[in-house]
Design an enzyme around this catalytic site. Sequence first.
Site, PDB file in Angstrom:
ATOM      1  N   SER A 169      39.957-124.192  28.596  1.00  0.00           N
ATOM      2  CA  SER A 169      38.856-124.821  29.331  1.00  0.00           C
ATOM      3  C   SER A 169      38.569-124.051  30.610  1.00  0.00           C
ATOM      4  O   SER A 169      39.424-123.948  31.499  1.00  0.00           O
ATOM      5  CB  SER A 169      39.223-126.273  29.664  1.00  0.00           C
ATOM      6  OG  SER A 169      38.377-126.752  30.692  1.00  0.00           O
ATOM      7  N   ASP A 317      29.522-124.561  23.510  1.00  0.00           N
ATOM      8  CA  ASP A 317      28.344-125.430  23.647  1.00  0.00           C
ATOM      9  C   ASP A 317      27.304-125.171  22.555  1.00  0.00           C
ATOM     10  O   ASP A 317      26.338-125.920  22.438  1.00  0.00           O
ATOM     11  CB  ASP A 317      27.704-125.236  25.031  1.00  0.00           C
ATOM     12  CG  ASP A 317      28.613-125.769  26.137  1.00  0.00           C
ATOM     13  OD1 ASP A 317      29.468-126.627  25.846  1.00  0.00           O
ATOM     14  OD2 ASP A 317      28.492-125.316  27.287  1.00  0.00           O
ATOM     15  N   ARG A 390      22.413-131.687  24.689  1.00  0.00           N
ATOM     16  CA  ARG A 390      22.399-130.688  23.612  1.00  0.00           C
ATOM     17  C   ARG A 390      22.066-131.336  22.265  1.00  0.00           C
ATOM     18  O   ARG A 390      21.489-130.697  21.389  1.00  0.00           O
ATOM     19  CB  ARG A 390      23.719-129.922  23.572  1.00  0.00           C
ATOM     20  CG  ARG A 390      23.990-129.204  24.900  1.00  0.00           C
ATOM     21  CD  ARG A 390      24.819-127.961  24.813  1.00  0.00           C
ATOM     22  NE  ARG A 390      25.212-127.546  26.159  1.00  0.00           N
ATOM     23  CZ  ARG A 390      24.472-126.796  26.982  1.00  0.00           C
ATOM     24  NH1 ARG A 390      23.305-126.345  26.585  1.00  0.00           N
ATOM     25  NH2 ARG A 390      24.903-126.490  28.190  1.00  0.00           N
TER      26      ARG A 390
HETATM   27  C1  S3P Z   1      31.638-125.171  31.345  1.00  0.00           C
HETATM   28  C2  S3P Z   1      32.692-124.987  30.500  1.00  0.00           C
HETATM   29  C3  S3P Z   1      32.773-125.595  29.161  1.00  0.00           C
HETATM   30  C4  S3P Z   1      31.412-126.029  28.665  1.00  0.00           C
HETATM   31  C5  S3P Z   1      30.618-126.759  29.701  1.00  0.00           C
HETATM   32  C6  S3P Z   1      30.425-125.915  30.950  1.00  0.00           C
HETATM   33  C7  S3P Z   1      31.694-124.554  32.681  1.00  0.00           C
HETATM   34  O1  S3P Z   1      33.624-126.726  29.256  1.00  0.00           O
HETATM   35  O2  S3P Z   1      31.536-126.835  27.516  1.00  0.00           O
HETATM   36  O3  S3P Z   1      29.335-127.105  29.192  1.00  0.00           O
HETATM   37  O4  S3P Z   1      30.652-124.442  33.342  1.00  0.00           O
HETATM   38  O5  S3P Z   1      32.799-124.184  33.088  1.00  0.00           O
HETATM   39  P1  S3P Z   1      35.238-126.537  29.098  1.00  0.00           P
HETATM   40  O6  S3P Z   1      35.593-125.368  29.906  1.00  0.00           O
HETATM   41  O7  S3P Z   1      35.910-127.768  29.605  1.00  0.00           O
HETATM   42  O8  S3P Z   1      35.441-126.327  27.623  1.00  0.00           O
END
Ligand code: S3P
Length: 431
Positions: A169, A317, A390
């Site tokens: 993440s 995403d 989305r």
């Molecule tokens: C994001 C990271 C992702 C993504 C989110 C935006 C970011 O989440 O799904 O829409 O800006 O760091 P995770 O890192 O928790 O998977």
Amino acid sequence: MERRFDPAGPLRGSLRLPPDKSISHRAALIAAMSEGETRIDNYLDAADTRSTLAAVARLGAGVEALSGEGSSRSLTIRGTGLRGAQEAEIDVGNAGTLLRLLPGWLAGQGEGCWTLDGDDSIRRRPVDRVAEPLRLMGAGVECREGRLPPLKVTGARLTGIEYRLPVASAQIKSCVLLAGLLADGETIVIEPVPTRDHTERMLEAAGAEITVEGRSISILPIDRLRGERFLVPGDFSSAAFAMVGAAIVPDSELVIEGVGVNPTRTGLLTILDRMGAEIHVGEEPDLDAEPLAVIQVRFDELEGTEVGGDEVPLAIDELPLVALAGCFAEGETVIRDAAELRHKESDRIASVCEGLAALGADVEPTEEGMVVRGTGGLRGGTIDARGDHRLAMLGAVAGFASREGVTVRGAEAAEVSYPDFESALGSLASG
Ligand code: S3P
């Protein structure tokens, strides 16, 4: 709000792309943490990133709008400095990125107390994933039922840690790195697989000492960040809707300029290429720390594919769109290792499978992904966005490609990341 998207004929022309949401959030936060004034150009004016501007203003940063057109804004932010955040109650709205990144900064304020809360969808999104490392660093963090917002952060003197992310993440990684700027000693984050690296690039540009070696990222404490200027590229994740639209609507041909193509974001390009879509990526001169490109997509027959492992965070995403493309492909499309989809603005394994099934797709959820059997198209029907931007936009693209059209319930959710989505996509359909 209900919106109807009828079968469109080819999608043609060039797309107006909104600024990148992930990078806009980070630009506002890093500017607020900096000393002096930072100018941000092409900042995304959408619900999520307005929440971030409101949040930094409540913390004491001075936000001034300069100019704007469509969903793009130029603005300046006068930062509070790393340790100058005022105590406040923060409403993050629907913005998961704000919810997960901001506590990293606040935890390192030597004293003070902050609460973060948001809408119904935010209240279902886990925050124990950021609470745990921040507690290990010495901050006080409380959450509802031990894992959900509201989140209460009590600032403390932090100590650097070595932290192995339990899930891939970028949000958790970024939270720990921001806290690391304010900690005593070095902080090291080790990722299970690479995730988007905008925070690393932007912190380095703002003067932080950050070292990346394979999957390990280390950051040293610093007295001050220097914000100067950020220029935000076009959002690849928003471009993805038109790209997949062009890949599934016969005879389509699209050009999208100014797309941010940071390789930690563009997994969809590799996946669509493997499925047989005709894609051409032409380099444009880089913007600050982020690479840019012009992307051309032309319709072609698709075949099913498998997506899993390291590819998942690079397209996290866009996986709902891979499932939609799978409906139009020959054979099976399998998405694995994507349990994180359950923790997005909706449970995207359930919402995508149920949404596409309601439109006539042959799709089955699994614990950590889904299996789509291509049937050569989609009938159409009604899809409920469930408050997930989305999913609302996926419904619109499905409508253009369907035989009978799609009604999207809760279509206004698109406002969260792509305010002029409907007119931008509509202009391609009539172009
Ligand atoms: C994001 C990271 C992702 C993504 C989110 C935006 C970011 O989440 O799904 O829409 O800006 O760091 P995770 O890192 O928790 O998977």
